[in-house]
Design an enzyme around this catalytic site. Structure first.
Site, mmCIF file in Angstrom:
data_model
loop_
_atom_site.group_PDB
_atom_site.id
_atom_site.type_symbol
_atom_site.label_atom_id
_atom_site.label_comp_id
_atom_site.label_asym_id
_atom_site.label_seq_id
_atom_site.Cartn_x
_atom_site.Cartn_y
_atom_site.Cartn_z
ATOM 1 N N LEU A 65 0.825 -1.208 0.000
ATOM 2 C CA LEU A 65 0.000 0.000 0.000
ATOM 3 C C LEU A 65 0.860 1.259 0.000
ATOM 4 O O LEU A 65 2.052 1.209 0.317
ATOM 5 C CB LEU A 65 -0.923 -0.039 1.220
ATOM 6 C CG LEU A 65 -1.866 -1.260 1.254
ATOM 7 C CD1 LEU A 65 -2.404 -1.494 2.659
ATOM 8 C CD2 LEU A 65 -2.992 -1.085 0.256
ATOM 9 N N PRO A 66 0.260 2.415 -0.337
ATOM 10 C CA PRO A 66 1.049 3.631 -0.555
ATOM 11 C C PRO A 66 1.680 4.248 0.686
ATOM 12 O O PRO A 66 2.743 4.858 0.600
ATOM 13 C CB PRO A 66 0.032 4.610 -1.163
ATOM 14 C CG PRO A 66 -1.061 3.757 -1.705
ATOM 15 C CD PRO A 66 -1.133 2.579 -0.791
ATOM 16 N N THR A 68 6.111 0.643 2.036
ATOM 17 C CA THR A 68 7.169 1.489 2.588
ATOM 18 C C THR A 68 6.532 2.432 3.590
ATOM 19 O O THR A 68 5.925 3.439 3.221
ATOM 20 C CB THR A 68 7.869 2.286 1.473
ATOM 21 O OG1 THR A 68 8.500 1.365 0.574
ATOM 22 C CG2 THR A 68 8.932 3.209 2.058
ATOM 23 N N LYS A 100 14.564 -0.166 4.921
ATOM 24 C CA LYS A 100 13.994 0.464 3.732
ATOM 25 C C LYS A 100 14.126 1.989 3.785
ATOM 26 O O LYS A 100 14.477 2.639 2.796
ATOM 27 C CB LYS A 100 12.523 0.054 3.595
ATOM 28 C CG LYS A 100 11.773 0.723 2.444
ATOM 29 C CD LYS A 100 12.376 0.397 1.087
ATOM 30 C CE LYS A 100 11.494 0.942 -0.032
ATOM 31 N NZ LYS A 100 12.095 0.752 -1.361
#
Length: 346
Positions: free
Chosen positions: A103-104, A136, A221
């Site tokens: 997902l965003p 992320t 990340k």
């Protein structure tokens, strides 16, 4: 100006992680052997540029899929392919042994997990044994969700799975790697669970690296993105300067790829002494900003493992992600920046 903004971002990020993350409690999963044999039904939520390609590779690998996305057109596409589609995340969970989300942002992830008809809407009793979030997002959110999931119990116990567990497993490689099934997964959570899920992850990628406890995949990340952003800023400035002074970007790129401007440090710097590391980073990028990456990884509990992962897999922009249109084929800059790396993720 751009470098100053990145320095400020680095300060804020380091302060955030060194305070909030180090003090945030989370439950670790007791060490025991987990089996992946029960991962027959895979749920996938988030079928955008990255998620759709990851889901497609799982289909190619033979997994039985159940999917959900807010885009009705995407849902119809998968339904036409014969894939089971559900209207809510909760319905996906009820049909799945493992659920993957891509997902965003953190807010989207929290809504899918905790919102109305979310994955955890069933209360303390859950059907999936494993939840994997490849979005992320910030490590705090990853760790809070790991606690929420581990506090639940399974409706049906299978083998050694007594409670549902969660892995944060963000990826590196972009749309091209997602399409090719060559993503790198940075995984946080229980190492036993990581080993059980590894074959599933490698159906979508070529590398899966264990980074430590819950949230450490998200830490890796964030640090990777910071290093890549600084590298891209420096490369863009150099190419713009060269073009303004009369040399073509393609000629400069050839020079960069066979000279010290190439990101050689990603493969070698970690094996050198700390003084040499700082010297290289100071001269090639920004010593402060790259050193911040190391501090972020170490202060959040990942230590050497996260730092070495960052250096090895941070993108080498000049030879794999050139920002100038027409220099390289198959990269975002050559397709009007479609499918590129969102600047807000940096």
């Amino acid at each position: 100006m751009a470098m100053m903004k990145m320095k400020i971002y680095g300060y804020r990020l380091r302060a955030l992680l060194s305070t909030s993350l180090s003090s945030s409690p989370f439950h670790s999963v007791p060490s025991r052997s987990f089996s992946s044999s029960s991962f027959e039904n895979v749920g996938f939520i988030g079928l955008g540029n990255m998620g759709s390609r990851m889901a497609n590779n799982l289909l190619k690998a033979g997994y039985k899929m159940t999917v959900h996305d807010v885009n009705c057109n995407v849902m119809k596409k998968y339904s036409d392919m014969g894939v089971s589609t559900k209207q809510t995340p909760f319905e996906v969970a009820e049909a799945s042994d493992v659920v993957i989300t891509m997902l965003p942002s953190s807010s989207h992830v929290l809504n899918v997990y905790n919102g109305p008809d979310g994955l955890l809407q069933g209360g303390d009793l859950l059907t999936p044994q494993l939840f994997i979030d490849s979005s992320t997002i910030d490590p705090q959110t990853s760790r809070k969700l790991a606690v929420s999931v581990s506090n639940c119990i399974l409706k049906e116990k299978k083998e050694n799975w007594e409670n549902p567990v969660m892995l944060d497993a963000p990826v590196s490689g972009g749309v091209v790697a997602a399409e090719a099934g060559s993503l790198t997964f940075m995984v946080g959570g229980s190492e036993d669970v990581y080993l059980a899920a590894k074959s599933l992850l490698l159906s979508m990628g070529k590398n899966a690296i264990f980074c430590g406890g819950p949230g450490n995949g998200s830490v890796a990340k964030i640090c990777n993105n910071l290093a890549m952003a600084i590298s891209m800023l420096g490369l863009s400035e150099a190419l713009a300067l060269g073009q303004s002074l009369g040399i073509t970007s393609s000629t400069l790129t050839k020079i960069f790829n066979s000279s010290s401007a190439r990101c050689w440090s990603r493969f070698n710097a970690f094996n050198l002494g700390s003084q040499i590391i700082h010297f290289l980073l100071y001269n090639v990028f920004s010593m402060f900003s790259m050193h911040s990456c190391f501090l972020l990884g170490q202060k959040s509990g990942g230590g050497e493992r996260i730092c070495s992962t960052i250096l090895k897999y941070a993108q080498c922009d000049s030879d794999s992600y050139n920002p100038v249109p027409g220099v390289m084929q198959g990269v975002p800059s050559s397709r009007n920046y479609s499918g590129g790396f969102a600047s807000k993720l940096m």
